[in-house]
Every structure is written in C-alpha cells, then in structure tokens.
Motif scaffolding. Structure first.
Motif, PDB file in Angstrom:
ATOM      1  N   UNK A 173      35.285  43.187  22.499  1.00  0.00           N
ATOM      2  CA  UNK A 173      33.999  42.786  23.083  1.00  0.00           C
ATOM      3  C   UNK A 173      34.163  41.816  24.248  1.00  0.00           C
ATOM      4  N   UNK A 174      35.284  41.118  24.306  1.00  0.00           N
ATOM      5  CA  UNK A 174      35.483  40.121  25.355  1.00  0.00           C
ATOM      6  C   UNK A 174      36.288  40.658  26.538  1.00  0.00           C
ATOM      7  N   UNK A 175      36.922  41.802  26.354  1.00  0.00           N
ATOM      8  CA  UNK A 175      37.810  42.350  27.367  1.00  0.00           C
ATOM      9  C   UNK A 175      37.270  43.700  27.834  1.00  0.00           C
ATOM     10  N   UNK A 176      37.217  43.908  29.128  1.00  0.00           N
ATOM     11  CA  UNK A 176      36.810  45.207  29.659  1.00  0.00           C
ATOM     12  C   UNK A 176      37.841  46.257  29.231  1.00  0.00           C
ATOM     13  N   UNK A 177      37.400  47.458  28.838  1.00  0.00           N
ATOM     14  CA  UNK A 177      38.338  48.473  28.356  1.00  0.00           C
ATOM     15  C   UNK A 177      39.520  48.758  29.296  1.00  0.00           C
ATOM     16  N   UNK A 178      39.313  48.637  30.578  1.00  0.00           N
ATOM     17  CA  UNK A 178      40.417  48.913  31.502  1.00  0.00           C
ATOM     18  C   UNK A 178      41.466  47.798  31.504  1.00  0.00           C
ATOM     19  N   UNK A 179      41.145  46.649  30.889  1.00  0.00           N
ATOM     20  CA  UNK A 179      42.091  45.542  30.801  1.00  0.00           C
ATOM     21  C   UNK A 179      42.601  45.333  29.379  1.00  0.00           C
ATOM     22  N   UNK A 180      42.297  46.262  28.502  1.00  0.00           N
ATOM     23  CA  UNK A 180      42.732  46.149  27.117  1.00  0.00           C
ATOM     24  C   UNK A 180      44.250  46.031  27.070  1.00  0.00           C
ATOM     25  N   UNK A 181      44.738  45.163  26.210  1.00  0.00           N
ATOM     26  CA  UNK A 181      46.190  44.977  26.100  1.00  0.00           C
ATOM     27  C   UNK A 181      46.561  44.776  24.637  1.00  0.00           C
ATOM     28  N   UNK A 182      47.866  44.857  24.358  1.00  0.00           N
ATOM     29  CA  UNK A 182      48.341  44.744  22.989  1.00  0.00           C
ATOM     30  C   UNK A 182      49.696  44.058  22.955  1.00  0.00           C
TER      31      UNK A 182
END
Length: 105
Positions: free
Chosen positions: A78-87
């Motif tokens: 919810x806090x991160x835009x999907x294109x910036x998702x990281x793991x």
C-alpha cells in the motif's frame, strides 16, 4: 508458499493465475495465505489450483517461499507503487522454517 494481502491476491488473479494453473497441472504444490476479508470468489478461483487458507493476521507482510529453502520478503504494497515493488532474498533454513510453520498450524 505465498502470503499476500487482499489486494495482492486480486493482482495475482490478473497476472499469475494462468501460470499457477499450469504449475499445479505439473503437480507443483502451491499454498496461499490471505487475510480473512479477502473476496470469497477470488479465494474459490485460487482454490482450484492451490491450497488457500485465510488468517486473522493484522500485519501486511508479503512473502514467497520456494522449496522450503528460498524466501522473498516483499515491501508493503500500500505504501509502494507497484512499479517500485522490491524484495529481499533469503537463503536461511532456520529462519524460513518459522514462516513455513505458519502455513502448517
């Protein structure tokens, strides 16, 4: 093993469902954990290709465990835009064992 949010499962329906269906046809065991408030129709769809359990966890954690030996721990969606998702990638058997136990209890 896959633990995701309600919204995460909805996204996976659009993006990963067909691949998960193919994997399940090859006898790949897929276990998904989602919050109790997840849309029942989406749970029913995923139940055709995987084992889906609901939980009352209050956290927003998202992770994926492959072969009980590799874990991807993802950022809150919810806090991160999907294109910036990281793991973060883990290969720590004792650490991963704890998270696998969440699905077995």
């Amino acid at each position: 093993y896959l633990k995701t949010t309600k919204e995460g499962l909805e996204r996976k329906k659009d993006v990963l469902f067909n691949q998960m269906k193919k994997a399940s046809q090859r006898d790949v065991k897929i276990n998904i954990m989602v919050p109790n408030n997840t849309d029942k129709s989406i749970i029913e769809d995923f139940s055709k290709v995987s084992s889906v359990t609901t939980s009352n966890f209050k956290d927003k954690s998202r992770f994926c465990i492959i072969d009980d030996s590799i874990m991807l721990f993802l950022t809150e969606d919810k806090k991160i835009h999907p294109s910036y998702d990281s793991a973060v990638w883990f290969e720590a058997p004792h650490f991963i064992e704890h998270f696998v136990s969440l699905f077995k209890n």
